[in-house]
Design an enzyme around this catalytic site. Structure first.
Site, PDB file in Angstrom:
ATOM      1  N   GLY A   1       0.817  -1.212   0.000  1.00 34.85           N
ATOM      2  CA  GLY A   1       0.000   0.000   0.000  1.00 34.85           C
ATOM      3  C   GLY A   1       0.848   1.259   0.000  1.00 34.85           C
ATOM      4  O   GLY A   1       1.866   1.329   0.665  1.00 34.85           O
ATOM      5  N   SER A   2       0.449   2.280  -0.745  1.00 40.86           N
ATOM      6  CA  SER A   2       1.318   3.433  -0.906  1.00 40.86           C
ATOM      7  C   SER A   2       0.530   4.650  -1.375  1.00 40.86           C
ATOM      8  O   SER A   2      -0.696   4.670  -1.364  1.00 40.86           O
ATOM      9  CB  SER A   2       2.438   3.106  -1.899  1.00 40.86           C
ATOM     10  N   ARG A   3       1.273   5.668  -1.823  1.00 45.32           N
ATOM     11  CA  ARG A   3       0.685   6.944  -2.220  1.00 45.32           C
ATOM     12  C   ARG A   3       1.430   7.482  -3.439  1.00 45.32           C
ATOM     13  O   ARG A   3       2.651   7.358  -3.539  1.00 45.32           O
ATOM     14  CB  ARG A   3       0.822   7.919  -1.044  1.00 45.32           C
TER      15      ARG A   3
END
Length: 214
Positions: free
Chosen positions: A182-184
């Protein structure tokens, strides 16, 4: 599948087969359970690193999404001093664990900026993540203007991959990297770009039109 996922997938499948074989040979039931667990993990890893085919839209001045995910923030009038060196529109995308994590070029052009910045690993949805987390900056000079992409690491996403180099020519929708788990991802656009998305929208990298140069 992204090539970064191949060693992990093969490794877990190999471990699953090994545990199954040892379970039969040694008649140890716990080894069979370990084999099933490794097989399940291999399937999850293969799913995470999946690389679906994407068809970028055609047209002049289009900017496509750099990542799959949900639009969490849209901020106008941001002073972007590193690459655009002007006021910009910042579009922040949050990628869940189940989104495709391959990143794609928003526009066609030349890579003029590559900058890795070490930092922390706050959860991707927090403000501290945007300001303090490890990240990589990719600046592209397109025919209509400049676009800056920011790959941001998260609490679990602690490996940013960027496959392009300074001076490389990229095309709209071309794969250039990924962020594990999960990241941005943030995209900085000139204020002349007319946005075609809003907060809460779910986007597909390389396909969803983020905006249009005017």
């Amino acid at each position: 599948m992204a090539k970064e996922g191949v060693p992990w997938t093969v490794g877990f499948f190999a471990a699953a087969l090994l545990f199954m074989m040892l379970s039969r040979r040694l008649s140890l039931e716990p080894l069979r359970y370990l084999g099933w667990i490794c097989g399940l993990v291999a399937l999850l890893v293969a799913y995470f690193f999946r690389d679906p085919r994407r068809k970028p839209p055609e047209g002049e001045g289009l900017v496509v999404s750099a990542a799959d995910g949900r639009v969490a923030e849209i901020e106008r009038g941001v002073r972007e001093e590193i690459y655009l060196q002007s006021k910009a529109v910042r579009v922040g995308l949050i990628l869940s664990l189940w989104d495709v994590h391959i990143n794609r070029a928003p526009v066609s052009g030349l890579v003029e900026l590559l900058k890795y910045v070490p930092g922390g690993f706050w959860p991707a949805f927090t403000r501290r993540a945007r300001r303090e987390n490890e990240h990589n900056l990719l600046g592209i000079q397109g025919s209509e203007g400049k676009v800056l992409v920011k790959q941001v690491a998260g609490l679990l996403a602690r490996r940013i991959v960027c496959r392009v180099r300074m001076g490389d020519a990229v095309t709209r929708g071309q794969k250039f990297g990924l962020i594990r788990l999960g990241s941005r991802v943030e995209v900085f656009l000139p204020e002349t770009v007319e946005l075609k998305v809003k907060r809460g929208d779910r986007l597909l990298a390389g396909e969803t039109i983020l905006g249009v140069f005017r």
